[in-house]
Design an enzyme around this catalytic site. Structure first.
Site, short mmCIF file in Angstrom:
data_model
loop_
_atom_site.label_atom_id
_atom_site.label_comp_id
_atom_site.label_asym_id
_atom_site.label_seq_id
_atom_site.Cartn_x
_atom_site.Cartn_y
_atom_site.Cartn_z
N SER A 234 -8.58 -0.46 1.99
CA SER A 234 -7.15 -0.18 1.91
C SER A 234 -6.78 0.99 2.80
O SER A 234 -7.54 1.95 2.93
CB SER A 234 -6.77 0.16 0.45
N HIS A 236 -3.87 2.46 2.08
CA HIS A 236 -2.83 2.97 1.17
C HIS A 236 -1.46 2.39 1.51
O HIS A 236 -0.44 3.07 1.46
CB HIS A 236 -2.78 4.50 1.22
N ASP A 267 -6.77 -4.73 -0.19
CA ASP A 267 -5.43 -4.31 -0.60
C ASP A 267 -4.58 -4.05 0.65
O ASP A 267 -4.90 -3.18 1.44
CB ASP A 267 -5.54 -3.03 -1.43
N GLY A 268 -3.52 -4.83 0.79
CA GLY A 268 -2.63 -4.58 1.92
C GLY A 268 -1.98 -5.83 2.45
O GLY A 268 -2.64 -6.67 3.06
N VAL A 270 -0.60 -8.45 0.87
CA VAL A 270 -0.70 -9.73 0.15
C VAL A 270 0.68 -10.15 -0.34
O VAL A 270 1.32 -9.43 -1.11
CB VAL A 270 -1.67 -9.64 -1.03
N ARG A 291 3.52 -4.15 -3.38
CA ARG A 291 4.98 -4.20 -3.30
C ARG A 291 5.60 -5.41 -4.01
O ARG A 291 6.64 -5.26 -4.66
CB ARG A 291 5.42 -4.13 -1.84
#
Length: 344
Positions: A234, A236, A267-268, A270, A291
């Site tokens: 990730s 972030h 993570d990022g 999706v 998000r």
């Protein structure tokens, strides 16, 4: 309740903080931190989405994968999907505050559990952020994961013990939060960790410990060396360092080094079940969604969170049918189309 209704309500509730764009790609909210955007030029947020969008899939329909099984087991729980809600805080300053921190995280933790998966809670400069997350986990009899900012070790250990008391399934350190502007603004120092510090944290508890914010092969190997149970690949959400690559660009090399030795989350960016399939094919064991969970909670509460997670799960099943994958373990590099350019 429909996805359209959730998005319309979310757009109203998040007005001035998030546009709830038809395509959530970070372009309209560049530099909006605090807020929902990516830091600086926003290129790291954009890179997550664009890196995924460039991946092409091999369509296969001559096979027996008619009813894919997307169940997985992790942290002692059988989950209905390899899709978890990412740790999110800051309802007050990132999302406008029309839902309290306590109500927001309860929606995420409860909605995730009702969808058959796990929600994560986060940490922040205001103590209410972490406290609200632990309360939500406690309310769901420990069905949740607590992620802690990279504070001093004594402060992290204190919070790990609080997570143990709440019955959390696991804890984590989002080491990618080392440079968060919002933490600095609230007078809460955070920073990088040495291997010795990480070993001390891991030895302080019997709970599985996750290191979130791994973007290079060498740090993935360090996470394995110090005894972490899982890593999250990730950046972030593109909110801490401008001009990083997208997660899908670095994931294959990381998976090549540590796949099968440590649990890998991606993570990022999706936004759909197809995105989940891509990350799994690139080497992840499961993914985190960020998000879209915010939109779901603001637009539909815990029912909205449940609905969006189930929608992504259903899209994953459909994509597996069309790529010949009967279960999560059967998803591998054969799903990805690789263009070969012949040079004369």
């Amino acid at each position: 309740m429909t996805i359209k209704e959730i998005r319309e309500k979310a757009r109203e509730m998040l007005k001035g903080y998030c546009r709830v764009c038809p395509i959530c790609d970070g372009k309209a909210c560049r530099g909006e931190v605090p807020g929902m955007g990516g830091i600086g030029t926003g290129s790291s947020f954009v890179a997550n989405v664009e890196a995924l969008s460039k991946i092409r899939l091999n369509l296969r329909t001559i096979h027996d994968a008619k009813e894919p099984d997307i169940c997985v087991e992790m942290f002692g729980k059988k989950l209905d999907m390899p899709i978890l809600a990412a740790p999110i805080t800051g309802s007050s300053y990132n999302m406008g505050g029309r839902i309290s921190e306590e109500d927001f995280i309860q929606m995420v933790i409860s909605g995730s559990k009702e969808a058959g998966t796990i929600g994560m809670c986060g940490d922040g400069g205001d103590p209410v952020f972490y406290e609200s997350g632990l309360k939500a986990i406690r309310n769901e009899n420990g069905h949740g994961i607590a992620i802690i900012k990279p504070r001093s070790n004594d402060q992290i250990i204190k919070r790990i013990k609080e997570a143990e008391d709440a019955g959390a399934l696991a804890v984590g350190i989002d080491i990618d939060g080392a440079g968060l502007i919002t933490m600095a603004l609230m007078g809460q120092p955070v920073g990088p960790k040495t291997k010795e510090e990480l070993k001390a944290l891991i030895s302080s508890s019997s709970l599985p410990l996750i290191l979130k914010g791994i973007m290079t092969e060498d740090e993935a190997e360090i996470a394995l060396e110090v005894g972490a149970s899982a890593i999250v690949v990730s950046n972030h959400g593109g909110r801490i360092l401008d001009h990083t690559p997208g997660v899908a660009e670095v994931l294959p090399r990381i998976a090549e080094k540590v796949k099968g030795k440590i649990l890998i989350f991606a993570d990022g960016g999706v936004r759909s079940g197809v995105d989940v399939l891509k990350y799994l094919a690139l080497g992840a064991d499961a993914v985190l969604v960020g998000r879209p969970i915010i939109h779901a909670a603001f637009g539909g509460g815990k029912e909205g969170v449940k609905l969006i997670l189930e929608k992504i799960a259903q899209e994953l099943k459909q994509a597996m049918i069309l790529t010949g994958c009967k279960d999560i373990k059967s998803i591998d590099g054969k799903v990805i189309y690789i263009m070969i350019i012949l040079v004369e």
